[in-house]
Design an enzyme around this catalytic site. Structure first.
Site, mmCIF file in Angstrom:
data_model
loop_
_atom_site.group_PDB
_atom_site.id
_atom_site.type_symbol
_atom_site.label_atom_id
_atom_site.label_comp_id
_atom_site.label_asym_id
_atom_site.label_seq_id
_atom_site.Cartn_x
_atom_site.Cartn_y
_atom_site.Cartn_z
ATOM 1 N N SER A 70 0.748 -1.160 0.127
ATOM 2 C CA SER A 70 -0.018 -0.066 -0.189
ATOM 3 C C SER A 70 0.918 1.523 0.025
ATOM 4 O O SER A 70 1.836 1.129 0.459
ATOM 5 C CB SER A 70 -0.864 -0.011 1.095
ATOM 6 O OG SER A 70 -1.662 -1.324 1.432
HETATM 7 N N1 SAH Z 1 -1.023 -4.864 3.938
HETATM 8 C C1 SAH Z 1 -0.214 -5.058 2.678
HETATM 9 C C2 SAH Z 1 -0.810 -4.770 1.326
HETATM 10 C C3 SAH Z 1 -2.298 -5.550 1.128
HETATM 11 S S1 SAH Z 1 -2.321 -6.018 -0.632
HETATM 12 C C4 SAH Z 1 1.052 -4.591 2.680
HETATM 13 O O1 SAH Z 1 1.458 -3.910 3.829
HETATM 14 O O2 SAH Z 1 1.875 -4.771 1.993
HETATM 15 C C5 SAH Z 1 -3.929 -6.858 -0.241
HETATM 16 C C6 SAH Z 1 -3.530 -8.340 0.087
HETATM 17 O O3 SAH Z 1 -4.593 -9.212 0.736
HETATM 18 C C7 SAH Z 1 -2.959 -9.195 -0.937
HETATM 19 O O4 SAH Z 1 -1.616 -9.816 -0.546
HETATM 20 C C8 SAH Z 1 -4.037 -10.177 -1.119
HETATM 21 O O5 SAH Z 1 -3.541 -11.776 -1.445
HETATM 22 C C9 SAH Z 1 -4.527 -10.419 0.400
HETATM 23 N N2 SAH Z 1 -5.981 -10.855 0.540
HETATM 24 C C10 SAH Z 1 -7.009 -10.870 -0.504
HETATM 25 N N3 SAH Z 1 -8.092 -11.652 -0.215
HETATM 26 C C11 SAH Z 1 -7.629 -11.965 0.897
HETATM 27 C C12 SAH Z 1 -8.504 -13.190 1.987
HETATM 28 N N4 SAH Z 1 -9.735 -13.447 1.787
HETATM 29 N N5 SAH Z 1 -7.742 -13.364 2.962
HETATM 30 C C13 SAH Z 1 -6.523 -13.075 3.429
HETATM 31 N N6 SAH Z 1 -5.826 -12.165 2.236
HETATM 32 C C14 SAH Z 1 -6.337 -11.773 1.313
#
Ligand code: SAH
Length: 223
Positions: A70
Site C-alpha cells: 500500500s
Molecule cells: N497490507 C499489505 C498490502 C495488502 S495488498 C502490505 O502492507 O503490503 C492486499 C493483500 O490481501 C494481498 O496480498 C492479497 O493476497 C490479500 N488478500 C486478498 N483476499 C484475502 C483474503 N480473503 N484473506 C487474506 N488475504 C487476502
C-alpha cells in the site's frame, strides 16, 4: 511506541525517508510516533530490489503474485485511525501482502496477527519479518474471512483489501468498543470505512478517505 530492535538494518535512504515523512505530515498525518515509525521501518526491504529506489516514494508498488504494497500515506492513515481508539494490545490484519503494514503495527501493539490467502506471500513475509527480528507478528496462511478465532478478541481489525460486505466473523472477533478499518466498495467508489463494534454488531459507521485496494477474495491460494 515500542523500542523494537530491527536486525541488520541501518538507516539506508535517510533523506528519502525524511522527504516521505514531510509529505505525510502535509497530508495530515500528525502523530509523531507514526511518522517516526515510517522513518524507522525499512520499506525498501518489503519490495523487490529492482524497484527499491522507489520504496520511499508515497506510492503503492507491485509485489509478487500481482499484489501491491500500500501507499505509505494509506498505511499511516489507517494506523492513525486504529491508534486513536486503541484499548487493548492485540490487533488483527487481513491481507499481509508484503508484511509492511504488519511491521508498522508491531511497533504499537504487543501482538500483531496477520492473515494472507496467497501461500507465496505468506512465506515471503514470514522470512522477512523473522530476519528483521519482529517476533511479535504472527502470520497465518488462510482465507481472512474467517479472522483468527484462537487469538480473538482483538482491539481492532484492519483489512487491507477491498470488499463489498464486511465479513461477519471479523465483527464477532473485535472487543466491545473496538473497530474495523476496512476499504468498502459502493458502486464505483471505494472508501475506508471505520466501523465501531459492540457485542458482534456494528454500532457506528464512519465513511472516510477514498482509496483503491485490490479485492478481498475468497479461499486460500496454494501456489
Ligand atoms: N497490507 C499489505 C498490502 C495488502 S495488498 C502490505 O502492507 O503490503 C492486499 C493483500 O490481501 C494481498 O496480498 C492479497 O493476497 C490479500 N488478500 C486478498 N483476499 C484475502 C483474503 N480473503 N484473506 C487474506 N488475504 C487476502
Amino acid at each position: 511506541m515500542k523500542d523494537i530492535y530491527l536486525q541488520g538494518v541501518g538507516l539506508t535512504s535517510q533523506r528519502a525517508r525524511e522527504r516521505l515523512v514531510c509529505t505525510l505530515r502535509q497530508m495530515g498525518i500528525d502523530q509523531p510516533a507514526i511518522l517516526e515509525t515510517i522513518v524507522r521501518i525499512p520499506r525498501h526491504c518489503f519490495v523487490d530490489d529492482a524497484i527499491s529506489h522507489r520504496a520511499y516514494d508515497n506510492v503503492a508498488l507491485p509485489i509478487a503474485s500481482q499484489q501491491t504494497i500500500s501507499q505509505p500515506y494509506i498505511v499511516a492513515y489507517m494506523t492513525q485511525l486504529l491508534l486513536a481508539r486503541k484499548q487493548a494490545p492485540r490487533v488483527l490484519e487481513i491481507g499481509t501482502g508484503s508484511g509492511y503494514q504488519a511491521a508498522i503495527l508491531a511497533q504499537f501493539y504487543d501482538e500483531v496477527y496477520s492473515v494472507e490467502r496467497i501461500r507465496k506471500l505468506w512465506k515471503d513475509a514470514q522470512k522477512k519479518l523473522y530476519t528483521l527480528g519482529l517476533h511479535n507478528i504472527h502470520l497465518r496462511h488462510d482465507d481472512g474471512h474467517h479472522g483468527w478465532l484462537d487469538a480473538a478478541p482483538f482491539d481492532a481489525v484492519i483489512v487491507t483489501a477491498m470488499t463489498q460486505k464486511v465479513p461477519p466473523k471479523l465483527i464477532q472477533q473485535v472487543i466491545d468498543g473496538g473497530q474495523i478499518v476496512i476499504p468498502v466498495q459502493e458502486g464505483t467508489q471505494q472508501n475506508i470505512h471505520q466501523l465501531i463494534c459492540r457485542q458482534g454488531a456494528i454500532i457506528q459507521r464512519n465513511v472516510l478517505e477514498a482509496v483503491s485496494f485490490v479485492p478481498l477474495l475468497a479461499g486460500k491460494q496454494i501456489d
